[in-house]
Design an enzyme around this catalytic site. Structure first.
Site, short mmCIF file in Angstrom:
data_model
loop_
_atom_site.label_atom_id
_atom_site.label_comp_id
_atom_site.label_asym_id
_atom_site.label_seq_id
_atom_site.Cartn_x
_atom_site.Cartn_y
_atom_site.Cartn_z
CE LYS A 279 -23.63 -2.56 24.66
NZ LYS A 279 -23.27 -3.12 25.95
C1 LIG Z 1 -24.38 -3.86 27.01
C2 LIG Z 1 -25.76 -4.38 26.97
C3 LIG Z 1 -26.65 -4.28 28.05
C4 LIG Z 1 -26.21 -3.81 29.40
O1 LIG Z 1 -25.68 -2.58 29.45
P1 LIG Z 1 -24.76 -2.11 30.69
O2 LIG Z 1 -24.66 -0.66 30.45
O3 LIG Z 1 -23.47 -2.84 30.59
O4 LIG Z 1 -25.51 -2.45 31.93
C5 LIG Z 1 -27.95 -4.70 27.89
N1 LIG Z 1 -28.37 -5.25 26.74
C6 LIG Z 1 -27.55 -5.40 25.68
C7 LIG Z 1 -28.08 -6.00 24.43
C8 LIG Z 1 -26.22 -4.99 25.77
O5 LIG Z 1 -25.39 -5.20 24.75
#
Ligand SMILES: *Cc1c(COP(=O)(O)O)cnc(C)c1O
Length: 402
Positions: A186
């Protein structure tokens, strides 16, 4: 993956603060911790960027979605409208709080559309779990209208849209609760981590308790705290929060750099016939983590991917065939394959997941190719990439129509 690109001295310093005290737990131990509270600092940084009244840091973006849904009052047997294009964690979170996902159509914003939501509403619909995809944002004016008209609860999974906004309001703050992910991929990373945001004090209190076995966090004797509600352990560690602090401080810079580089790519690629772009409901609120290209049709997109592979172009995602982001590949969801029984297997599924009719979503995701923007790219690198993309698309369109 801009956050990970900029991992450096600032992150190490924040981690060292925690190691110095030896208190890796986010609660209590006031005397030993020497004023070091990284989870609280992380939450303060997120409030600063988003303008949220309340923020609560947790173990992941996935647990943040589940906690946001639960804290907003959604639970067993409630129908929750979700998109078929998202990271699978959104759907898992709905199922894991005992609710029933109902898939609705997305549009060229890559997010649920107001029209898609309206068509999926039944008398049992309790909520919409909107996902702001690929760094952008949903068309919030029309979505808020459907939400109000039908008395629905809105929860936003802004896992991919931290630091994005719509008409001045941060994604995640339109509904009762919102969530961000700080995983490795992210705009900012904590290693693993997530943050729930809300402007509603009761929702915040619910989340604060829910994510720590229901503790009320009043006083500084953990063993004597009251438990207003049931919960579970979704806590973030001080070490992860420390990384999150340093990374979140870099986000304004990352967003600015991303937008500049993305604009260069868009300016060049707009001149290539056959390339258009996903709709940004508010272009000024783009976090610009992705360049989202739309080809004329699925066939053209597949040929473009083949040309990219041939030419050695990397750094793109073709979500249509990628295993995690689009419903076509989610056989385990379609068949509800589980290690143990979920409420949905007792209550019954509200839709036939194996035979969903979502032509618009199929069309949009079939045409979509996304490039992750790297904030450390030089102008020269951007120009070279744009030239390669343009070349490959031209070749693909010739063969597609041959
Ligand atoms: C990355 C992501 C998640 C999950 O996040 P994690 O930190 O990997 O558990 C949930 N929703 C969306 C839209 C994502 O892109």
């Amino acid at each position: 993956m801009p956050g990970t690109e900029l991992f450096g001295a600032e992150e190490k310093k924040e981690i060292a603060d925690v190691l110095e005290t030896g208190i890796l737990f986010r609660y209590n131990h006031d005397a030993q911790r020497n004023g070091i509270w990284k989870a609280k600092d992380f939450e303060a940084e997120v409030r600063k960027i988003t303008g949220a009244k309340y923020a609560h840091a947790v173990s992941s973006g996935s647990t943040a979605v589940a906690a946001a849904l639960a804290a907003a009052g959604i639970g067993a047997g409630d129908e929750v409208i979700v998109p078929p294009f998202t990271y699978i964690a959104t759907v898992e979170a709905v199922l894991f709080i005992g609710a029933l996902p109902v898939f609705a159509e997305i549009d060229e914003t890559l997010c649920l559309s107001a029209e898609g939501i309206r068509k999926a509403i039944t008398p049992k619909t309790k909520a919409v779990c909107l996902v702001h995809m690929c760094g952008g944002m949903a068309e919030m004016d029309s979505i808020m209208q459907v939400v109000y008209e039908n008395n629905l609860i809105l929860v936003e999974d802004a896992g991919q849209a931290f630091a994005a906004s719509y008409k001045g309001t941060a994604t995640g703050l339109f509904g009762k609760a919102g969530s961000y992910s700080f995983d490795f991929f992210k705009i900012a990373t904590a290693g693993e981590g997530g943050v729930l945001v809300t402007n509603d004090e009761q929702v915040y209190k619910n989340a604060d308790s829910y994510c720590d076995h229901g503790h009320d966090h009043i006083g500084n004797n953990r063993g004597m705290e009251q438990h207003p509600i049931l919960g579970f352990n979704y806590r973030i560690s001080e070490l992860h929060a420390a990384v999150g602090v340093a990374q979140t401080r870099k986000v304004p810079h990352i967003r600015e750099a991303n937008n500049k580089l993305k604009k260069m790519l868009v300016d060049i690629l707009s001149q290539t016939e056959g390339i258009s772009f996903a709709t940004l409901a508010d272009p000024s609120g783009d976090s610009a983590t992705f360049l989202n290209i739309l080809l004329p049709d699925t066939e053209a997109a597949k040929r473009t991917v083949a040309e990219f592979n041939e030419a050695g172009v990397t750094g793109f995602n073709y979500w249509y065939t990628n295993m995690y982001h689009f419903i076509n590949q989610w056989d385990h969801i379609k068949e509800m394959r589980t290690a143990s029984k979920l409420p949905i297997q007792i209550l019954g599924a509200p839709q036939d997941y194996a035979n969903l009719d979502l032509p618009k979503s199929q069309e949009v995701v079939g045409r979509l190719i996304s490039f992750g923007i790297r904030c450390t790219w030089t102008e020269e690198e951007v120009k070279q990439l744009a030239a390669k993309i343009s070349d490959c698309v031209k070749k693909a369109l010739v063969t597609a129509h041959a």
